[in-house]
Motif scaffolding. Structure first.
Motif, short mmCIF file in Angstrom:
data_model
loop_
_atom_site.label_atom_id
_atom_site.label_comp_id
_atom_site.label_asym_id
_atom_site.label_seq_id
_atom_site.Cartn_x
_atom_site.Cartn_y
_atom_site.Cartn_z
N PHE A 143 18.73 63.82 52.13
CA PHE A 143 17.79 63.06 51.31
C PHE A 143 16.47 63.82 51.28
O PHE A 143 15.88 64.12 52.32
CB PHE A 143 17.62 61.64 51.84
N GLY A 144 16.05 64.18 50.06
CA GLY A 144 14.83 64.96 49.88
C GLY A 144 13.73 64.09 49.31
O GLY A 144 13.93 63.34 48.35
N ILE A 145 12.56 64.19 49.90
CA ILE A 145 11.42 63.37 49.49
C ILE A 145 10.57 64.13 48.48
O ILE A 145 10.18 65.28 48.72
CB ILE A 145 10.57 62.99 50.72
N ARG A 146 10.28 63.48 47.36
CA ARG A 146 9.42 64.10 46.36
C ARG A 146 8.04 64.35 46.99
O ARG A 146 7.36 63.42 47.40
CB ARG A 146 9.28 63.18 45.16
N PRO A 147 7.61 65.61 47.08
CA PRO A 147 6.34 65.90 47.77
C PRO A 147 5.14 65.41 46.97
O PRO A 147 5.13 65.47 45.74
CB PRO A 147 6.35 67.42 47.90
N GLY A 153 3.49 69.97 57.87
CA GLY A 153 4.11 69.32 59.02
C GLY A 153 5.55 68.94 58.81
O GLY A 153 6.20 68.41 59.71
N TYR A 154 6.10 69.19 57.60
CA TYR A 154 7.49 68.86 57.30
C TYR A 154 8.28 70.13 57.00
O TYR A 154 7.74 71.13 56.53
CB TYR A 154 7.59 67.96 56.05
N GLY A 155 9.61 70.05 57.23
CA GLY A 155 10.50 71.04 56.66
C GLY A 155 10.71 70.72 55.18
O GLY A 155 10.47 69.61 54.73
N LEU A 193 11.78 69.91 47.81
CA LEU A 193 11.53 68.56 48.30
C LEU A 193 11.27 68.64 49.80
O LEU A 193 11.68 69.59 50.48
CB LEU A 193 12.75 67.66 48.04
N TRP A 194 10.59 67.60 50.33
CA TRP A 194 10.47 67.50 51.78
C TRP A 194 11.83 67.14 52.38
O TRP A 194 12.59 66.35 51.80
CB TRP A 194 9.47 66.42 52.17
N ASN A 195 12.12 67.66 53.55
CA ASN A 195 13.36 67.33 54.25
C ASN A 195 13.14 66.10 55.12
O ASN A 195 12.37 66.14 56.08
CB ASN A 195 13.81 68.52 55.10
N ALA A 196 13.84 65.01 54.80
CA ALA A 196 13.66 63.76 55.55
C ALA A 196 14.43 63.74 56.86
O ALA A 196 14.19 62.87 57.71
CB ALA A 196 14.10 62.57 54.69
N GLY A 197 15.38 64.67 57.05
CA GLY A 197 16.17 64.66 58.28
C GLY A 197 17.13 63.49 58.37
O GLY A 197 17.50 63.05 59.46
N SER A 271 7.59 58.51 55.28
CA SER A 271 6.80 59.33 56.21
C SER A 271 7.48 59.33 57.57
O SER A 271 8.04 58.30 57.98
CB SER A 271 5.38 58.80 56.36
N ASP A 272 7.45 60.47 58.24
CA ASP A 272 7.97 60.50 59.62
C ASP A 272 6.86 60.26 60.63
O ASP A 272 7.11 60.33 61.84
CB ASP A 272 8.69 61.82 59.90
#
Length: 478
Positions: A143-147, A153-155, A193-197, A271-272
């Protein structure tokens, strides 16, 4: 839709959110945003139609916190797997997959850290549903987060084509946390995209990938799962086998080398909480860009986070700009916002000094309730102790200290050697050095007492257990 088993990873110390997050009670158990803890919010997010009871992976010292917090929100876990020691995410995910595959080899698993914030749970579940078909087709769904900005601070994830929210797209590669210049380039390109992990796959799919890429890891974790022992409803992975397991993240172990990866773009908020700057974003800001939490007041401040997490402690900022100030009853953090990702350096410095605040709080959570230190000197300590209804401390004795208990709320059933009696509000009892004793709460409401310890040594490891309903063994916590 076929049922999905949520797998919640409940580990990590969250050092970048010190002093609120510490090893003894990390950020996932704290109500950072809203009334629920991050762990409770994560469990509730996936407590919905189409999902089974969650499988939890956690450490031994958190097992009773997990059950207590789940019970508080009315969620019954499917299984709680206990890691003998932390080995990062790859062994944890592998253990969960092996456990689930025993009953349903092609069962769908949704693996998620338990310390993320997702403001719109329904939208997130819709995104999960969008990945089900691909997961059934032996794809690993991420799941990729729209930046929203060039976050360092994110992958990140590089896509094979421009993203359309809710439509799975092939993933070219993972990108580790970038520097500022690289993050700016990726953000501007629109191809990342941001990597949500967070991952969705069949148990058999991820096991096959592990077997192809990390066969030795599979062998070691399989042994730990096959030799696991049931303990008070928990499933303890075998300590001997697990001690040989290397510490490795799932990204390094398989995701960066797997060829069957797709991602589902998600833009409904995530957000993580990987730093106080991210917490400030979720808390909201006033007209001058300040985020205030608890008893906090900003006077002529701009772009600052002021947060008090102790009742009765009022934090006042005067003329501050881009400052993080977080106050607790035993530690205060003051930092420039640009150093939010470096807070772990403070924890490392305190640990080198042997400072208790590096890892632990004045309040210590136990399976029967909690206690906190009110006063501490060379030969005495004063604690407030809260015991849950129906709970009991172990039958124990101390070599170096005596104790005096004063009940201030509720009723205690107290054992001192061969004598058992009820002690009610405003009554007290004395426990001599070496006496075998126990405290229980037979009532329906929490029992609160004040304990005064006196002696030459007051450490928590001065305890000999004879019986314990929580099977903790010897030691400070067991």
């Amino acid at each position: 839709m076929k049922f999905i088993t949520p797998v919640l990873l409940v580990g990590g110390a969250g050092t970048r959110l010190w002093p609120l997050s510490r090893k003894s009670f990390p950020k996932q158990f704290a109500p950072l945003i809203g009334e629920d803890s991050l762990f409770q919010a994560s469990a509730k997010r996936l407590y919905a139609e189409g999902f089974t009871q969650p499988v939890i992976i956690t450490a031994s010292e958190y097992r009773f916190i997990v059950t207590e917090q789940l019970a508080a929100v009315g969620i019954e876990p499917g299984a709680i797997l206990i890691e003998p020691e932390s080995r990062n995410t790859a062994p944890a995910v592998l253990a969960a997959a092996l456990h689930i595959a025993k009953s349903d080899p092609d069962g769908l698993m949704l693996v998620a850290p338990a310390d993320h914030v997702v403001p719109d749970p329904a939208a997130f579940r819709t995104a999960v549903a969008a990945g089900i078909e691909a997961a059934h087709a032996d794809q690993i769904v991420t799941f990729g987060i729209r930046p929203t900005h060039a976050e360092t601070g994110y992958g990140w994830q590089e896509l094979s084509r421009p993203a359309v929210e809710g439509e799975p797209v092939a993933l070219k590669r993972f990108v580790e946390k970038p520097n500022r210049d690289k993050a700016e380039v990726m953000y501007s390109s629109g191809s990342y995209l941001w990597n949500a992990g967070i991952f969705l796959f069949k148990a058999s799919t991820i096991l096959n990938v592990f077997r192809n890429l990390e066969p030795d890891l599979v062998a070691m974790v399989t042994e730990a799962v096959d030799q696991a022992k049931s303990d008070l409803g928990f499933l303890r992975l075998d300590p001997s086998a697990f001690s040989r397991v290397p510490s490795i993240s799932i990204d390094y172990a398989v995701m960066e080398r797997a060829t069957n990866l797709i991602t589902v773009p998600f833009a409904a908020g995530w957000s993580d909480l990987g730093g106080w700057d991210m917490v400030a974003n979720e808390m909201g800001r006033d007209a001058r860009g300040n985020s205030l939490g608890g008893e906090a007041t900003a006077i002529d401040c701009d772009g600052s986070l002021l947060r008090s997490d102790t009742d009765g402690l009022h934090l006042v900022g005067l003329g501050l700009k881009d400052v993080i100030a977080v106050a607790m009853n035993d530690a205060v953090l003051i930092a420039h916002r640009s150093r939010a990702q470096d807070v772990k350096l403070a924890v490392e410095a305190l640990a080198k000094q042997g400072a208790r605040q590096a890892d632990t709080f004045l309040r210590d959570h136990r399976p029967w309730g909690w206690f906190e230190t009110l006063a501490l000197s060379d030969r005495f300590q004063v604690k407030r102790i809260v015991v849950h209804p129906g709970a009991a401390l172990s039958l124990q004795s101390h070599v170096h200290r005596s104790e005096h208990w004063i009940v201030v709320s509720g009723t205690a059933r107290v054992t001192v050697d061969s004598e058992v009696k009820l002690v009610t509000e405003n009554q007290s009892v004395y426990i001599p050095v070496g006496a075998i004793h126990r405290m229980e709460n037979p009532g329906k409401v929490p029992m609160v007492l004040i304990e005064v310890q006196t002696g030459a040594y007051l450490g928590e490891d001065d305890i000999i257990r004879y019986e314990d309903i929580y099977s903790r063994g010897q030691g400070a916590k067991g």
